[in-house]
Design a protein around this motif. Structure first.
Motif, short mmCIF file in Angstrom:
data_model
loop_
_atom_site.label_atom_id
_atom_site.label_comp_id
_atom_site.label_asym_id
_atom_site.label_seq_id
_atom_site.Cartn_x
_atom_site.Cartn_y
_atom_site.Cartn_z
N PHE A 1 55.59 42.30 45.03
CA PHE A 1 55.45 43.71 45.29
C PHE A 1 56.82 44.37 45.40
CE2 PHE A 1 51.74 41.62 46.94
CZ PHE A 1 50.69 42.46 46.60
N ALA A 2 56.87 45.68 45.18
CA ALA A 2 58.06 46.49 45.47
C ALA A 2 57.89 47.00 46.90
CB ALA A 2 58.17 47.66 44.50
N LEU A 3 58.92 46.84 47.72
CA LEU A 3 58.88 47.27 49.12
C LEU A 3 60.02 48.25 49.37
CD1 LEU A 3 57.77 45.87 52.21
CD2 LEU A 3 60.24 45.90 52.24
N LEU A 4 59.68 49.51 49.65
CA LEU A 4 60.69 50.52 49.98
C LEU A 4 61.11 50.31 51.43
CD1 LEU A 4 62.34 53.05 49.38
CD2 LEU A 4 60.32 54.40 50.02
N VAL A 5 62.36 49.93 51.63
CA VAL A 5 62.86 49.59 52.97
C VAL A 5 63.04 50.86 53.79
CG1 VAL A 5 64.78 48.58 54.26
CG2 VAL A 5 63.93 47.46 52.18
N LYS A 6 62.43 50.86 54.97
CA LYS A 6 62.54 51.97 55.92
C LYS A 6 63.40 51.60 57.12
CE LYS A 6 59.49 54.71 53.91
NZ LYS A 6 59.62 56.10 53.60
#
Length: 168
Positions: A109-114
């Motif tokens: 998966f692509a995970l947008l880091v917050k």
């Protein structure tokens, strides 16, 4: 020391047709580049990679998908345990065979880091590095992870995920 604890053991992990099912992600963020005058010019995508504990090269967080979680939860958990990041799962990148014999099947998966934690479960064994996509392709330890980056992440990114202008 992290208050979070990494899961260990394989007694709850999922298998299918003799193949261990694993989940992982390509954590990413946007960074503004600067031109020669120091003005912010365009957004660049960086991906987060971690060192391998079993040899040279970098890799993306991944690990066993357990019976009590969804595949998305497993991918997010591995990013937290191995790389110390939290974020939002943005896109399924595909399934990848992690070895020629197909011993593991990885859902990536692509995970947008917050959030990037200062303390995480595997910090004593892992070093994390933010790199550009071309750098990631060069230093990626496993062919299947490079394929996930090139054939999954890049195709999704090029389909409209990345704004290339608009840094303020």
């Amino acid at each position: 020391m992290s208050e979070l604890v990494a899961r260990t053991g394989r007694h709850q992990q999922r298998y299918e047709s003799g193949c261990r099912l694993i989940a992982g992600c390509i954590p990413y963020r946007f960074r503004c580049s600067e031109d020669s005058n120091g003005n912010k010019s365009e957004k660049i995508v960086e991906v987060l990679m971690i060192n391998s504990t079993s040899g040279p090269g970098l890799l993306f967080p991944k690990g066993g998908w357990e019976n009590d979680e969804t595949v998305e939860e497993a991918a997010a958990r591995e990013a937290l345990e191995e790389a110390g990041v939290r974020g939002d799962i943005m896109h399924f990148l595909g399934h990848y065979e992690s070895s020629p014999g197909g011993r593991c099947r990885a859902a990536m998966f692509a995970l947008l880091v917050k959030e990037e934690l200062s303390s995480w479960p595997e910090q004593s064994r892992r070093v994390r590095s933010w790199v550009t996509v071309p750098e990631a392709i060069q230093c990626c330890r496993h062919l299947w992870m490079r394929e996930a980056l090139e054939n999954g992440f890049m195709k999704w990114r090029d389909g409209g995920m990345v704004p290339t202008r608009g840094c303020k």
